[in-house]
Design a protein around this motif. Structure first.
Motif, PDB file in Angstrom:
ATOM      1  N   ALA A 165       0.828  -1.203   0.000  1.00  0.00           N
ATOM      2  CA  ALA A 165       0.000   0.000   0.000  1.00  0.00           C
ATOM      3  C   ALA A 165       0.865   1.256   0.000  1.00  0.00           C
ATOM      4  O   ALA A 165       0.550   2.242  -0.681  1.00  0.00           O
ATOM      5  CB  ALA A 165      -0.924  -0.010   1.211  1.00  0.00           C
ATOM      6  N   THR A 166       1.959   1.218   0.747  1.00  0.00           N
ATOM      7  CA  THR A 166       2.875   2.360   0.754  1.00  0.00           C
ATOM      8  C   THR A 166       3.436   2.607  -0.646  1.00  0.00           C
ATOM      9  O   THR A 166       3.561   3.755  -1.084  1.00  0.00           O
ATOM     10  CB  THR A 166       4.019   2.119   1.747  1.00  0.00           C
ATOM     11  OG1 THR A 166       3.470   1.888   3.049  1.00  0.00           O
ATOM     12  CG2 THR A 166       4.949   3.326   1.807  1.00  0.00           C
ATOM     13  N   TRP A 167       3.761   1.539  -1.371  1.00  0.00           N
ATOM     14  CA  TRP A 167       4.248   1.691  -2.751  1.00  0.00           C
ATOM     15  C   TRP A 167       3.179   2.296  -3.651  1.00  0.00           C
ATOM     16  O   TRP A 167       3.502   2.914  -4.673  1.00  0.00           O
ATOM     17  CB  TRP A 167       4.685   0.336  -3.299  1.00  0.00           C
ATOM     18  CG  TRP A 167       5.884  -0.235  -2.598  1.00  0.00           C
ATOM     19  CD1 TRP A 167       6.850   0.459  -1.919  1.00  0.00           C
ATOM     20  CD2 TRP A 167       6.234  -1.610  -2.479  1.00  0.00           C
ATOM     21  NE1 TRP A 167       7.779  -0.387  -1.377  1.00  0.00           N
ATOM     22  CE2 TRP A 167       7.439  -1.676  -1.712  1.00  0.00           C
ATOM     23  CE3 TRP A 167       5.671  -2.803  -2.932  1.00  0.00           C
ATOM     24  CZ2 TRP A 167       8.073  -2.874  -1.407  1.00  0.00           C
ATOM     25  CZ3 TRP A 167       6.310  -3.993  -2.642  1.00  0.00           C
ATOM     26  CH2 TRP A 167       7.488  -4.026  -1.884  1.00  0.00           C
ATOM     27  N   GLN A 168       1.925   2.140  -3.278  1.00  0.00           N
ATOM     28  CA  GLN A 168       0.829   2.742  -4.038  1.00  0.00           C
ATOM     29  C   GLN A 168       0.469   4.140  -3.527  1.00  0.00           C
ATOM     30  O   GLN A 168      -0.558   4.689  -3.911  1.00  0.00           O
ATOM     31  CB  GLN A 168      -0.419   1.840  -3.967  1.00  0.00           C
ATOM     32  CG  GLN A 168      -0.247   0.459  -4.563  1.00  0.00           C
ATOM     33  CD  GLN A 168      -0.023   0.500  -6.063  1.00  0.00           C
ATOM     34  OE1 GLN A 168      -0.487   1.409  -6.749  1.00  0.00           O
ATOM     35  NE2 GLN A 168       0.694  -0.496  -6.571  1.00  0.00           N
ATOM     36  N   ASN A 169       1.329   4.697  -2.671  1.00  0.00           N
ATOM     37  CA  ASN A 169       1.065   6.021  -2.064  1.00  0.00           C
ATOM     38  C   ASN A 169      -0.214   6.016  -1.242  1.00  0.00           C
ATOM     39  O   ASN A 169      -0.935   7.019  -1.196  1.00  0.00           O
ATOM     40  CB  ASN A 169       0.986   7.119  -3.132  1.00  0.00           C
ATOM     41  CG  ASN A 169       2.354   7.630  -3.516  1.00  0.00           C
ATOM     42  OD1 ASN A 169       3.252   7.691  -2.671  1.00  0.00           O
ATOM     43  ND2 ASN A 169       2.535   7.970  -4.775  1.00  0.00           N
ATOM     44  N   LEU A 170      -0.475   4.904  -0.578  1.00  0.00           N
ATOM     45  CA  LEU A 170      -1.700   4.746   0.210  1.00  0.00           C
ATOM     46  C   LEU A 170      -1.343   4.554   1.673  1.00  0.00           C
ATOM     47  O   LEU A 170      -0.555   3.668   2.027  1.00  0.00           O
ATOM     48  CB  LEU A 170      -2.489   3.534  -0.296  1.00  0.00           C
ATOM     49  CG  LEU A 170      -3.712   3.119   0.513  1.00  0.00           C
ATOM     50  CD1 LEU A 170      -4.790   4.203   0.454  1.00  0.00           C
ATOM     51  CD2 LEU A 170      -4.263   1.788   0.009  1.00  0.00           C
ATOM     52  N   ALA A 171      -1.919   5.367   2.555  1.00  0.00           N
ATOM     53  CA  ALA A 171      -1.748   5.222   3.999  1.00  0.00           C
ATOM     54  C   ALA A 171      -2.861   4.331   4.535  1.00  0.00           C
ATOM     55  O   ALA A 171      -4.044   4.650   4.382  1.00  0.00           O
ATOM     56  CB  ALA A 171      -1.784   6.588   4.681  1.00  0.00           C
ATOM     57  N   VAL A 172      -2.489   3.232   5.145  1.00  0.00           N
ATOM     58  CA  VAL A 172      -3.460   2.312   5.732  1.00  0.00           C
ATOM     59  C   VAL A 172      -2.769   1.563   6.861  1.00  0.00           C
ATOM     60  O   VAL A 172      -1.554   1.360   6.830  1.00  0.00           O
ATOM     61  CB  VAL A 172      -4.014   1.342   4.659  1.00  0.00           C
ATOM     62  CG1 VAL A 172      -2.928   0.388   4.164  1.00  0.00           C
ATOM     63  CG2 VAL A 172      -5.213   0.564   5.167  1.00  0.00           C
ATOM     64  N   HIS A 173      -3.539   1.160   7.867  1.00  0.00           N
ATOM     65  CA  HIS A 173      -2.971   0.471   9.024  1.00  0.00           C
ATOM     66  C   HIS A 173      -3.386  -0.993   9.037  1.00  0.00           C
ATOM     67  O   HIS A 173      -4.531  -1.339   8.702  1.00  0.00           O
ATOM     68  CB  HIS A 173      -3.440   1.117  10.335  1.00  0.00           C
ATOM     69  CG  HIS A 173      -2.828   2.463  10.590  1.00  0.00           C
ATOM     70  ND1 HIS A 173      -1.636   2.850  10.043  1.00  0.00           N
ATOM     71  CD2 HIS A 173      -3.258   3.503  11.370  1.00  0.00           C
ATOM     72  CE1 HIS A 173      -1.343   4.070  10.446  1.00  0.00           C
ATOM     73  NE2 HIS A 173      -2.307   4.489  11.248  1.00  0.00           N
ATOM     74  N   GLY A 174      -2.450  -1.836   9.480  1.00  0.00           N
ATOM     75  CA  GLY A 174      -2.781  -3.221   9.723  1.00  0.00           C
ATOM     76  C   GLY A 174      -3.459  -3.388  11.070  1.00  0.00           C
ATOM     77  O   GLY A 174      -3.303  -2.570  11.981  1.00  0.00           O
ATOM     78  N   LEU A 175      -4.201  -4.483  11.206  1.00  0.00           N
ATOM     79  CA  LEU A 175      -4.930  -4.721  12.452  1.00  0.00           C
ATOM     80  C   LEU A 175      -3.989  -4.872  13.637  1.00  0.00           C
ATOM     81  O   LEU A 175      -4.313  -4.454  14.758  1.00  0.00           O
ATOM     82  CB  LEU A 175      -5.787  -5.980  12.294  1.00  0.00           C
ATOM     83  CG  LEU A 175      -6.610  -6.414  13.503  1.00  0.00           C
ATOM     84  CD1 LEU A 175      -7.599  -5.324  13.914  1.00  0.00           C
ATOM     85  CD2 LEU A 175      -7.349  -7.723  13.206  1.00  0.00           C
ATOM     86  N   SER A 176      -2.807  -5.414  13.422  1.00  0.00           N
ATOM     87  CA  SER A 176      -1.876  -5.633  14.529  1.00  0.00           C
ATOM     88  C   SER A 176      -1.456  -4.328  15.199  1.00  0.00           C
ATOM     89  O   SER A 176      -1.043  -4.343  16.362  1.00  0.00           O
ATOM     90  CB  SER A 176      -0.635  -6.373  14.019  1.00  0.00           C
ATOM     91  OG  SER A 176       0.037  -5.621  13.018  1.00  0.00           O
TER      92      SER A 176
END
Length: 461
Positions: free
Chosen positions: A411-422
């Motif tokens: 997701a970071t390579w896609q310029n996308l900020a997102v969090h994992g559940l952990s």
């Protein structure tokens, strides 16, 4: 010499120093011009005013001005006063820190916890502000009641009873600086009363756990199963923090039998339940779940906020308190931590119906986003299962085992900020909920939603 301030004309901070007042004042003024504190064209106080503020003779100031005019630092014209000369003044070289590269900001944002800020009802909020300010009594601008403005507490009592089933009166509501501000107050009060342990959900926000820790409380995670948090027996905890309307981040409401059981625990032990009414206004495929506070107002604190429904920057929250807890919370500050104008505006927003209209419109907009998210994932990432979507502003995307870290990196390579559940797992939690992403679908503005979905689907396995 002690610091002196001129208060006529401009505020002017000078520290005359040296063997003589005239020489010291001249050097202080020269240094202020040389370093740029007094910009070219700045009009200085009159010699009479500056002399009065510095407690020196007027002739001393006049002589210092005259010296600097002769040197070219100042100019003096009849009717225009004394001003800083319009000239280039070389400044001594200063050591500047090496420029640091600003951290890159990702193009797309699916981090949970923030609404679509572009949809904030600016025009309606401005109208409410004008009405509130025009009708506010003069004493509203004073220190007032530490519980908060009575207009807002009255409006909240009516709204919470009507929409969330909360049993209260304005006297038992305390306005606070968002949910975090309310939780901080409660943790401080609990610790002062001798509490040591706060039971929390196994998955949640570390900022909340840190607030408790700074107040001196130890957080202990509650177990969970496929149906949600097992809250019925918090053990030796003094209080328990729950999000029963929509458990964050796993989703789902606390089941009725578990709601009743944790209330029975509080009655039996004298414990306290802190109810975080997270995402209470937003539900799509089910009826709204009533407030846990309705089961026992004497053992449950109901905490709400306008952070998701309006904007977190307003820092507007509220607590509905048991009578036994109210005096201690008020003594810790209460509503004095929230601006009066914001309180009056929210009261007007609630009583005029503007808040209800905004929430209904937002609910429809977020439901459309959620539906498009589910449709896109079904078509482009069929191996990803979507859960926790009956309410709230986020979804949990279940991933194949062992893939969470690689998907977050993709997701970071896609310029996308997102969090994992952990990221949301309590360090002492005994059970893991598996690999997943927690996707906050409220954050992107409408015009960016389609491209944000594309970036997400490209990152998924």
């Amino acid at each position: 010499m002690a610091e002196r301030w001129a208060t006529f004309g401009i505020d002017l901070h000078l520290e005359p120093a040296g063997p003589g007042l005239r020489r010291g004042l001249t050097e202080a003024l020269r240094e202020a011009v040389r370093t740029g504190r007094l910009a070219p064209g700045t009009r200085l106080p009159s010699s009479r005013s500056l002399a009065a503020d510095l407690g020196i003779a007027r002739n001393t100031v006049a002589d210092a001005y005259a010296d600097l005019v002769a040197e070219g630092w100042l100019t003096a014209r009849q009717g225009s006063g004394t001003r800083v000369a319009d000239r280039a003044v070389p400044t001594p070289p200063t050591r500047r820190p090496s420029p640091r590269r600003a951290p890159g900001r990702l193009t797309y944002d699916l981090v949970p916890g923030t609404p679509d800020l572009s949809s904030f009802p600016r025009a309606e909020w401005l109208r409410a502000t004008r009405r509130a300010l025009a009708t506010a009594p003069h004493d509203a601008l004073g220190y007032g009641d530490p519980r908060g403005r009575p207009e807002l507490r009255t409006a909240l009592a009516d709204y919470l009873a009507r929409v969330r089933g909360v049993r209260t009166a304005p006297e038992r509501i305390v306005v606070c600086a968002g949910f975090a501000g309310g939780l901080r107050l409660l943790c401080e009060v609990l610790r002062a009363r001798g509490a040591r342990t706060l039971a929390v959900e196994s998955y949640g926000l570390d900022t909340h756990w840190d607030l408790a820790a700074r107040a001196g409380l130890t957080t202990v995670p509650l177990p969970f199963d496929s149906l949600g948090t097992l809250a019925q027996d918090p053990g030796a905890a003094d209080a328990v923090l729950l999000s029963p309307a929509h458990q964050f981040p796993l989703g789902g409401a606390l089941r009725p039998e578990r709601r009743a059981a944790v209330v029975d625990w509080a009655r039996r032990t004298g414990g306290l339940i802190l109810e975080d009414d997270y995402d209470g206004e937003f539900r799509y495929d089910r009826q709204a779940v009533g407030a846990l506070q309705d089961l026992d107002p004497d053992h449950v604190v109901h905490l709400g906020t306008a952070s998701k429904s309006l904007a977190p920057g307003l820092r507007l929250g509220w607590m509905v308190l048991p009578p036994s807890l109210l005096p201690d919370v008020v003594a810790h500050g209460g509503g004095h931590r929230v601006g009066v104008l914001e309180q009056l505006t929210l009261a007007e927003f609630l009583t005029s119906g503007a808040y209800d209209r905004h929430v209904r419109a937002a609910r429809l907009r977020y439901r459309r986003r959620r539906d498009l998210l589910v449709e896109s994932l079904a078509a482009r990432a069929p191996d990803v299962r979507v859960t926790g979507i009956a309410a709230g502003l986020h979804a949990v995307l279940r991933l194949p085992p062992g893939t969470e870290r690689s998907v977050v990196q993709a997701a970071t390579w896609q310029n996308l900020a997102v969090h994992g559940l952990s990221r949301f797992r309590h360090p002492a939690a005994g059970t893991e909920a598996g690999d997943a992403l927690v996707v906050g679908y409220a954050t992107p503005p409408d015009h960016a939603w389609a491209s944000t979905l594309d970036a997400l689907c490209r990152a998924l396995p």
